[in-house]
Design a protein around this motif. Structure first.
Motif: not given
Length: 129
Positions: A8-12, A22-32, A34-41, A93-94
């Protein structure tokens, strides 16, 4: 069903949370989100106004369950911030407040003593079963 750190988020790259630098700590991965939303709904709720806030999103955590949910509060605060994120057509958001399956002190202690991730992984798998 998902992990939190480096999923969900990068550990940095902050060990032991994760290794992704690849990403700073606590950055939400791009598109994740939306992916969770689509998989859930899925295809049942394409309109963001037509679904309730109840979903099936579940996160696994190695953080142990402690007295009065001390460690879980960290993750639920993160989830709440992600629910409040701005976005286009409510898709920033989520879409739901996820459930959380926490780790335990035994597997955490084993990891700390041996530097072996296996006890943490085993506990996550046991929670999943």
């Amino acid at each position: 069903l998902s992990d939190v750190d480096d999923t969900l988020t990068s550990s940095g790259g902050s060990y032991p949370a994760g290794v992704d630098k690849r990403y700073n700590k606590k950055v939400v991965y791009p598109g994740v989100i939306g992916l969770y939303r689509e998989l859930d709904l899925g295809t049942r709720c394409q309109d963001s106004d037509s679904f309730s806030n109840t979903g099936n999103l579940v996160f696994l955590s190695a953080r142990p369950h402690l007295y009065k949910d001390i460690s879980e509060k960290h993750n639920f605060a993160k989830f709440q911030r992600l629910r409040e994120r701005e976005g286009v057509n409510g898709r920033g958001g989520l879409h739901t407040t996820p459930s959380l399956l926490a780790g335990d002190l035994t597997s955490g202690r084993e990891f700390m003593m041996t530097n072996d991730f296996e006890p943490l992984a085993r506990k996550k798998f046991d929670n999943f079963k």
